[in-house]
Design a protein around this motif. Structure first.
Motif, short mmCIF file in Angstrom:
data_model
loop_
_atom_site.label_atom_id
_atom_site.label_comp_id
_atom_site.label_asym_id
_atom_site.label_seq_id
_atom_site.Cartn_x
_atom_site.Cartn_y
_atom_site.Cartn_z
N LEU A 1 -23.01 -2.12 25.61
CA LEU A 1 -22.39 -2.84 26.71
C LEU A 1 -23.13 -4.15 26.91
O LEU A 1 -24.36 -4.17 26.98
CB LEU A 1 -22.44 -2.01 28.00
CG LEU A 1 -21.61 -0.73 28.01
CD1 LEU A 1 -21.89 0.08 29.26
CD2 LEU A 1 -20.12 -1.03 27.88
N PRO A 2 -22.41 -5.27 27.03
CA PRO A 2 -23.08 -6.56 27.21
C PRO A 2 -23.56 -6.74 28.65
O PRO A 2 -23.17 -5.98 29.55
CB PRO A 2 -21.98 -7.57 26.87
CG PRO A 2 -20.72 -6.87 27.26
CD PRO A 2 -20.95 -5.42 26.95
N PRO A 3 -24.40 -7.75 28.89
CA PRO A 3 -24.84 -8.03 30.26
C PRO A 3 -23.65 -8.28 31.19
O PRO A 3 -22.66 -8.89 30.80
CB PRO A 3 -25.68 -9.31 30.09
CG PRO A 3 -26.14 -9.29 28.67
CD PRO A 3 -25.03 -8.64 27.89
N GLY A 4 -23.77 -7.76 32.40
CA GLY A 4 -22.70 -7.93 33.38
C GLY A 4 -21.73 -6.78 33.45
O GLY A 4 -20.92 -6.71 34.37
N VAL A 5 -21.78 -5.86 32.47
CA VAL A 5 -20.90 -4.70 32.48
C VAL A 5 -21.67 -3.51 33.05
O VAL A 5 -22.75 -3.19 32.56
CB VAL A 5 -20.39 -4.38 31.06
CG1 VAL A 5 -19.54 -3.12 31.07
CG2 VAL A 5 -19.59 -5.56 30.52
N PRO A 6 -21.16 -2.84 34.08
CA PRO A 6 -21.90 -1.76 34.72
C PRO A 6 -22.13 -0.58 33.78
O PRO A 6 -21.33 -0.35 32.86
CB PRO A 6 -21.01 -1.37 35.91
CG PRO A 6 -19.65 -1.84 35.56
CD PRO A 6 -19.85 -3.08 34.73
N PRO A 7 -23.21 0.17 33.99
CA PRO A 7 -23.55 1.26 33.07
C PRO A 7 -22.54 2.39 33.02
O PRO A 7 -22.51 3.14 32.04
CB PRO A 7 -24.91 1.75 33.58
CG PRO A 7 -25.00 1.27 34.99
CD PRO A 7 -24.24 -0.01 35.03
N ASP A 8 -21.70 2.53 34.05
CA ASP A 8 -20.70 3.59 34.05
C ASP A 8 -19.35 3.12 33.53
O ASP A 8 -18.32 3.77 33.75
CB ASP A 8 -20.55 4.19 35.45
CG ASP A 8 -20.04 3.18 36.48
OD1 ASP A 8 -19.98 1.97 36.14
OD2 ASP A 8 -19.69 3.60 37.59
N PHE A 9 -19.32 2.00 32.83
CA PHE A 9 -18.06 1.42 32.37
C PHE A 9 -17.30 2.38 31.47
O PHE A 9 -16.07 2.51 31.58
CB PHE A 9 -18.32 0.10 31.64
CG PHE A 9 -17.07 -0.60 31.18
CD1 PHE A 9 -16.33 -1.38 32.06
CD2 PHE A 9 -16.60 -0.46 29.88
CE1 PHE A 9 -15.17 -2.02 31.65
CE2 PHE A 9 -15.45 -1.10 29.46
CZ PHE A 9 -14.72 -1.88 30.35
N TYR A 10 -18.00 3.06 30.56
CA TYR A 10 -17.30 3.96 29.65
C TYR A 10 -16.71 5.16 30.37
O TYR A 10 -15.73 5.75 29.88
CB TYR A 10 -18.22 4.40 28.51
CG TYR A 10 -18.42 3.33 27.45
CD1 TYR A 10 -17.34 2.56 27.01
CD2 TYR A 10 -19.66 3.09 26.88
CE1 TYR A 10 -17.52 1.59 26.03
CE2 TYR A 10 -19.84 2.12 25.92
CZ TYR A 10 -18.76 1.38 25.49
OH TYR A 10 -18.93 0.41 24.52
N GLN A 11 -17.26 5.53 31.51
CA GLN A 11 -16.62 6.58 32.30
C GLN A 11 -15.30 6.08 32.86
O GLN A 11 -14.32 6.82 32.91
CB GLN A 11 -17.54 7.03 33.44
CG GLN A 11 -16.96 8.17 34.27
CD GLN A 11 -16.64 9.39 33.44
OE1 GLN A 11 -17.48 9.88 32.69
NE2 GLN A 11 -15.40 9.88 33.53
N THR A 12 -15.27 4.81 33.26
CA THR A 12 -14.01 4.21 33.71
C THR A 12 -12.98 4.23 32.59
O THR A 12 -11.79 4.50 32.82
CB THR A 12 -14.24 2.77 34.19
OG1 THR A 12 -15.22 2.76 35.23
CG2 THR A 12 -12.96 2.14 34.69
N VAL A 13 -13.42 3.95 31.37
CA VAL A 13 -12.51 3.99 30.21
C VAL A 13 -12.03 5.42 29.98
O VAL A 13 -10.84 5.65 29.70
CB VAL A 13 -13.22 3.44 28.96
CG1 VAL A 13 -12.33 3.60 27.73
CG2 VAL A 13 -13.59 1.97 29.15
#
Length: 333
Positions: A148-160
């Motif tokens: 994940l690049p800077p600025g993307v929250p660590p739980d982004f893949y859970q959102t996906v």
């Protein structure tokens, strides 16, 4: 942002941190002095991008969703177009990163320089999610792969994962660090290296038994229905709620291992999309990963090498790759 060229794609990949991969070689790598290298090789890179490249080379229906920025982003799109990979891109303000791989000819060592990537705004990452939702209408599998690049929250893949559940697609995740640590539910398959599994567990995993225990914990917590653990020269481990299987690694000459894990994921998902059993799909993925060792730099594996390594089985011995979709055995959406 562009849209898919077809209305139905069986495999959609998401790469939040793509890269322009540059590979070259030199006799020796030394500090403070100029290191003069051979010609550069340029390929589109990033986990999901590589999965889409391999799937496309294997004649699967695949589309890559990715953010792009600056000249490097444009170059990635050009290279993907040259390879015939269908893309759905989101324009971002910052410049897409470059990664550099240098092979030291005197020692056979490989040096990899991986940049953090561009900073993404909230609007840009929301645009990526919107593009993914549109691209996955009717898709059977969604593969999210890479950092994940800077600025993307660590739980982004859970959102996906949540979006895939809502869309009715099976979610496959191949990531490390915070991306894996913040997955709590919704994956059909997680692919992790032994190091990534150790990072998730928060401790070194000494041997196969501890790796199997950690993989079982991921499943029992509800994070995923199954997990595939790649272990270099050691047998890969497929762990499910009912047990585990070992898949011996192919004995290959020393070569560039860049992208081998991505090719492995691509092979597994392509096999599953062709209605093969999970066992056969993992065997096919192992062949794809091994075939990457036969290509220079970050070039993708050659289909002829994949099929030769896959026990030289003829294409006709497997289900028609373009037959109507079915849900893989045991999968829940």
């Amino acid at each position: 942002m562009n849209e898919p060229t077809t209305n139905f794609t069986r495999i959609v990949t998401l790469t939040m941190n793509p890269a322009l991969d540059i590979s070259t070689e030199t006799r020796t790598v030394g500090h403070t002095s100029k290191v003069r290298c051979g010609p550069g090789r340029y390929h589109p890179g990033g986990g999901g991008v590589n999965v889409a490249r391999v799937a496309t080379a294997l004649q699967a229906s695949a589309s890559a969703v990715l953010p792009v920025g600056g000249l490097t982003g444009r170059r990635i799109l050009e290279l993907l177009d040259d390879e015939g990979v269908d893309t759905v891109h989101v324009d971002i303000a910052d410049t897409t990163r470059e990664n550099v791989t240098v092979d030291e000819l005197a020692t056979g060592l490989q040096y990899r320089f991986v940049l953090a990537g561009p900073h993404m705004s909230a609007d840009e990452r929301h645009a990526c999610l919107g593009a993914l939702r549109r691209a996955t209408v009717g898709a059977e599998f969604v593969v999210a792969s890479g950092s994940l690049p800077p600025g993307v929250p660590p739980d982004f893949y859970q959102t996906v994962a949540d979006a895939c559940r809502d869309q009715g697609s099976l979610f496959v995740l191949d990531t490390s660090g915070v991306g894996l640590a913040n997955l709590t539910s919704g994956a059909y398959l997680v692919k992790a290296s032994s190091r990534e599994l150790s990072d998730w567990a928060g401790r070194p995993l000494a041997g196969e038994d501890e790796q199997l225990d950690a993989a079982a914990q991921l499943i029992s917590k509800g994070c995923t229905q199954s997990i595939l653990v790649s272990r270099g020269a050691d047998p890969a481990l497929l762990v499910t709620p009912t047990g585990h299987q070992r898949f011996p690694a192919h004995e290959m000459p020393t070569g560039s291992g860049v992208g081998a894990g991505d090719a492995m994921v691509a092979g597994v998902v392509v096999g599953l999309s062709r209605c093969w059993s999970m066992t056969e799909a993992v065997r096919f993925g192992m062949a794809c990963g091994a075939a990457m060792m036969l290509t220079p730099g970050t070039g993708i594996c050659r289909p002829d090498d994949v099929w030769r390594l896959f026990d030289q089985r003829p294409y006709a011995s497997h289900p028609n790759p373009f037959s109507p979709s079915t849900t893989p055995e045991g999968a829940t959406r």
